[in-house]
Design a protein around this motif. Structure first.
Motif: not given
Length: 191
Positions: A16-21, A26-28, A42-43
């Motif tokens: 979950t941490a990797i996918l959220e990171a 990507l958005r940033e 980040r994760a």
């Protein structure tokens, strides 16, 4: 005979941490400026952890995108083709163009698929899954008698997703107005 997998089991928390990171970065920064190192940092995991589970950055991103689609772009039965199409397309376009825009990510994955044949297969599976969801929505309308006999569901799905990809690739706006317009035009075309 299959060999048992060795190593630590995949931790759902790390996954979950990797996918959220990956989505945050990507958005940033955009797809081209995100690295596996940055995602891992980040994760809070090691880069080797990522590569143990996914073969590439593109695959991490694709899984994050898949999870997003599963939870935010639902297939709803609103009782008629135009309403169903409008709801599906509006949710799709919101994910691609909304406040947490994934459109640039999709463009990056499309580019990656042109360069990496193995990833292209996995990206194609994602696209096929999304097409199947839209096809089933249209199939429901066929069963309700809303679609003229002989109408090609595959061609209709091509038209709808084709308009989306055209606008994504040219960085043209997509949103609720386009979703409503496409839903109305498609419904008229198949009656």
């Amino acid at each position: 005979m299959d060999r048992p997998k060795v190593g630590r089991k995949r931790s759902e928390e790390s996954k979950t941490a990797i996918l959220e990171a990956s989505l945050e970065l990507l958005r940033e920064r955009g797809y081209g400026k995100v690295t596996a190192d940055a995602i891992a940092e980040r994760a809070g995991v090691g880069k080797q952890t990522m590569y143990r589970w996914w073969p590439s950055k593109a695959d991490v991103v694709l899984e994050a995108l898949t999870e997003t689609a599963r939870t935010s772009i639902l297939e709803r039965d609103l009782g008629d083709l135009e309403s169903d199409l409008r709801a599906f397309l509006t949710a799709t376009f919101r994910a691609l163009n909304g406040p947490r825009a994934l459109g640039p990510v999709m463009r990056g994955l499309m580019a990656e698929a042109q360069l990496d044949a193995e990833f292209a297969v996995r990206f194609g599976e994602y696209i096929a899954w999304r097409r199947a969801v839209l096809s089933s929505l249209v199939q429901r309308a066929v069963e309700r008698g809303e679609v003229a006999k002989g109408t090609s569901i595959e061609t209709l799905v091509d038209m709808l997703f084709g308009a989306m990809w055209y606008r994504l690739l040219l960085d043209r706006p997509i949103g609720p107005k386009l979703a409503a317009s496409l839903a109305k035009l498609a419904t008229r075309a198949v009656r």
